[in-house]
Write a protein that holds these residues in place. Structure first.
Motif, short mmCIF file in Angstrom:
data_model
loop_
_atom_site.label_atom_id
_atom_site.label_comp_id
_atom_site.label_asym_id
_atom_site.label_seq_id
_atom_site.Cartn_x
_atom_site.Cartn_y
_atom_site.Cartn_z
N ARG A 217 2.29 1.88 -3.36
CA ARG A 217 1.31 2.39 -4.32
C ARG A 217 0.93 3.83 -4.03
O ARG A 217 0.44 4.53 -4.90
N ARG B 3 -14.93 7.71 -6.25
CA ARG B 3 -14.41 6.63 -5.41
C ARG B 3 -13.26 5.99 -6.17
O ARG B 3 -13.38 4.93 -6.75
N VAL B 4 -12.15 6.68 -6.17
CA VAL B 4 -11.03 6.22 -6.96
C VAL B 4 -10.17 5.31 -6.10
O VAL B 4 -9.55 5.75 -5.14
N GLY B 5 -10.17 4.07 -6.44
CA GLY B 5 -9.28 3.13 -5.77
C GLY B 5 -7.99 3.06 -6.54
O GLY B 5 -7.67 3.94 -7.34
N VAL B 6 -7.25 2.00 -6.30
CA VAL B 6 -5.98 1.85 -6.99
C VAL B 6 -6.21 1.76 -8.50
O VAL B 6 -5.51 2.34 -9.30
N ASP B 7 -7.27 1.03 -8.85
CA ASP B 7 -7.55 0.84 -10.27
C ASP B 7 -8.72 1.71 -10.72
O ASP B 7 -9.29 1.52 -11.76
N SER C 206 -12.07 3.33 -14.30
CA SER C 206 -13.33 2.63 -14.10
C SER C 206 -14.50 3.49 -14.54
O SER C 206 -14.38 4.69 -14.71
N ALA C 207 -15.62 2.84 -14.72
CA ALA C 207 -16.82 3.54 -15.15
C ALA C 207 -17.21 4.63 -14.15
O ALA C 207 -17.70 5.68 -14.53
N THR C 208 -16.98 4.38 -12.89
CA THR C 208 -17.35 5.36 -11.86
C THR C 208 -16.58 6.65 -12.05
O THR C 208 -17.15 7.74 -12.05
N ARG D 177 -31.84 13.68 2.33
CA ARG D 177 -30.44 13.88 1.97
C ARG D 177 -30.20 15.32 1.49
O ARG D 177 -29.15 15.90 1.69
N LEU E 98 0.84 -1.21 0.00
CA LEU E 98 0.00 0.00 0.00
C LEU E 98 0.87 1.25 0.00
O LEU E 98 0.57 2.24 -0.67
#
Lengths: 514, 178
Positions: free
Chosen positions: A34, A426-430, A434-436, A102, A31
């Motif tokens: 990265r 929601r950007v993770g490592v990959d 991604s579509a998100t 909300r 981690l």
């Protein structure tokens, strides 16, 4: 139980013990590897704007500001929304859609600016009445008392409003052709003005308006709310810190592919528009005379008499974003070509395909604009630098240049950005491809991310204006930025109309047709 | 089913059980410690027959939250159970179910889309399927009653419950000593 049985039963426990220590260590190391140190990566000392805090509150009961809205169309009402005023139907829709729980906390997160909407002016009775209903429904503070509500007035003409003693400041969200006239009159009457973009309809008007504003003490802000967008503030910082190297080309784009996007809009109340309900003369203002035509009234963005179409309504946004980041100002010359191919041909008169080239010899760069109303593909502004290429919108992506010296230690990957700024995704490592993440980038306007919070950028822009009226801070999109915006897109519009290059004489503030 | 293993068989089967447990546990711990992981993009890009269902889950914040929690803790607990040989039978069953979900999210049926998350070339058989097959082997040759904590739990009270949900009664008599 025999000892041997016991040992066999627990035979894997010691392995698990060793495993748990080793695996945790390894996970933390991976981690850590990265986790990119962005400052070292970009070769900068520190990030400044990302640590910005929300400006503190300037308002209280003693410093309340009474605001009048001139032009309660689509944009006018959304400006009232940014102040915390919503039509009861809108609130009910939030409830029936199940979003209310909300939505309300999000609204309440925005500071109470201590403003009252005390006047609405619109040339269409239905819009004016609706504006009154919005102004009577403040959802951020308890102001809906009979005494306060009785102070909200409808003004039949903008002249009545700007000369009223019950109004301190006005928001102008009318069709483009009337911006200059209304604002000049308001400034002369001593009212502070928040003027929607584009600032003016022509260069001549922009010159007049600049004179009027400079000769006054009022606070004037143009409604380019992207001035508050963190990505552009960061883009500016990165550019100034040399992250891009020499910038030789800036490519801007706008794409739309719908009738609504092409300003052919049928709205809820349009059918109620007629001679009785519309003040046609008030709408025409200083535009050339034309017989009453509800199409011209409701789809005014499609007529040269009242608008400049794509170049004034789409490009002007993008231009101001670029101007915010690079301070490029007005080009020395502009060439443009375009066509009126698709919508309403022969009835209205503005192009739906437009290309322009802006020439900036002082800055050793050119800027281009490609816009169409017949393709919805998404393209961010692309800035070509000698060290890195930057794609910028509400997010930023940096791509290493193949011949970069600054990033020679960064791995080469033409497909993937080596740095990105994308809050809230929601950007993770990959996550970046991604579509998100992609769908996040596609949304061009709206909230920004500051001080760890998601905040409406238009609210921040209005707050900046209100704070400046109270003597706190300065506006970020004043008359000079508005002047640069109007002259730049008007030069392109002239180049399109004349099919010739247009030159700008900076000293004398004049243009020449080449 | 009465099983009699040679020492070599018991060692190799135990190694297989432990390495699969190792893999599950590491994946779960990585996602847990890493913090930012979410199954959203994995599900959003899924192909194959279950894709509409997966995509529907991915659209809902609530569903994604539960899926993430279930997935992470499923991986960790299944991994621990296989590693230690504890509740081996339900762990194997749940492991097969979880792997099948991964398999059907990107079934390698000659579609290029299935390569989205893969770093090799596969047709019908991929690593998920091999791991499923390995768990099926372990299901036929249980080891936890010898080299696992299940050895001490021949009479644990929930055994009957697990036997009911996982099939026939497990007669794990110890091999009589020579």
């Amino acid at each position: 139980m025999k000892r041997r049985d016991f040992l066999m039963g627990i035979s894997t426990v010691p392995i698990l013990g060793a495993y748990s220590i080793g695996s945790t260590k390894n996970i933390l190391k991976v981690l850590d590897d990265r986790r990119v140190d962005s400052k070292r990566l970009l070769d900068i000392d520190q990030f400044d704007v990302m640590n910005e805090r929300l400006p503190s509150s300037t308002g209280n009961e003693q410093t309340r500001i009474r605001i009048g809205l001139i032009g309660n169309g689509w944009r006018g009402e959304s400006l009232l929304n940014s102040f915390g005023y919503f039509h009861p139907d809108y609130v009910n829709k939030m409830k029936t859609d199940g979003q209310y729980d909300r939505w309300l906390p999000y609204q309440k997160r925005h500071e109470n600016l201590y403003v009252d909407i005390t006047g609405i002016c619109d040339t269409f009775d239905v819009h004016a009445e609706r504006g009154i209903e919005v102004a009577r429904n403040n959802i951020r503070e308890e102001r809906n008392t009979p005494e306060i509500l009785s102070g909200i007035k409808r003004y039949k003409t903008y002249q009545d409003m700007i000369h009223s003693k019950d109004i301190d400041a006005v928001i102008v969200a009318t069709p483009d052709h009337s911006h200059a006239q209304i604002t000049i009159d308001a400034v002369k009457a001593g009212k502070h003005v928040y003027l929607e973009k584009p600032m003016c309809h022509s260069i001549e008007e922009a010159i007049e308006l600049k004179k009027a504003v400079n000769a006054s003490n009022i606070v004037f802000q143009i409604g380019h709310e992207n001035r508050q967008q963190m990505s552009y503030k960061l883009g500016r910082e990165l550019y100034r810190k040399g992250v891009l190297g020499d910038v030789s080309m800036i490519q801007t784009f706008t794409n739309r592919n719908s009738l609504f996007g092409a300003w052919i809009r049928e709205r809820e109340f349009d059918h109620l528009g007629n001679h009785q309900t519309i003040d046609w003369k008030g709408f025409l203002c200083n535009a050339p005379w034309h017989e009453f035509d509800s199409k011209r009234y409701f789809n005014w963005q499609r007529y040269n008499d009242y608008s400049t179409g794509m170049i004034g309504n789409d490009f002007s946004h993008t231009y101001d974003c670029v101007n915010q980041v690079f301070e490029i100002g007005i080009p020395e010359s502009v060439m443009a070509i375009g066509g009126h191919f698709f919508y309403n041909v022969g009835i209205d008169d503005l192009p739906d395909v437009f290309n322009a080239i802006f020439y900036y010899p002082d800055r050793a760069l050119t800027m281009t604009y490609d816009g169409t109303l017949k393709s919805g593909i998404y393209r961010q502004t692309k800035v070509l630098g000698s060290e890195a290429t930057m794609e910028i919108d509400r997010a930023i992506m940096l791509y290493k240049d193949p011949n970069s010296q600054r990033y020679k230690d960064v791995a080469e990957d033409p497909e993937e950005p080596f740095y990105y700024y994308a809050p809230n995704a929601r950007v993770g490592v990959d996550g970046i491809t991604s579509a998100t993440a992609t769908s996040y980038f596609k949304s061009g306007y709206g909230p920004t991310f500051i001080d760890g919070k998601v905040i409406d950028a238009t609210f921040l822009h209005l707050k900046e204006w209100i704070d400046a009226i109270r003597g706190q801070g300065k506006v970020s999109c004043g008359i000079d930025q508005g002047f640069e915006e109007t002259v730049t897109f008007c030069l392109a519009n002239l180049a399109y109309l004349h099919k010739k290059p247009i030159f700008w004489d900076k000293q004398n503030e004049q243009y020449f047709i080449g | 089913m009465e099983t009699k293993y040679s020492s070599r068989q018991i060692i190799t089967l135990t190694v297989l059980r432990v390495v699969i447990g190792w893999h599950f546990l590491y994946e779960g711990m990585f996602k847990y410690i890493g913090g930012v992981w979410s199954s959203r993009s994995f599900l959003l890009n899924s192909t194959g027959p279950l894709a509409p269902l997966f995509k529907m889950w991915a659209q809902s914040d609530k569903a994604i939250h539960y899926i993430d929690v279930l997935n992470i803790w499923g991986l960790i607990l299944i991994g621990l159970c296989l590693f230690l040989g504890l509740f081996e039978r339900p762990a194997k069953l749940l492991g097969i179910i979880l792997l099948s979900l991964y398999y059907f999210a990107y079934p390698p049926f000659s579609s290029a889309a299935a390569e989205f998350y893969a770093d090799g070339n596969y047709w019908i058989v991929d690593r998920n399927l091999i791991e499923i097959a390995s768990l099926l082997v372990l299901a036929s040759f249980p080891t936890s009653y010898r080299t696992g904590l299940d050895r001490f739990m021949t009479n644990y009270p929930v055994r009957g419950f697990f036997n009911n949900i996982t099939g026939g009664r497990l007669k794990n008599k110890l091999i009589p000593k020579k």
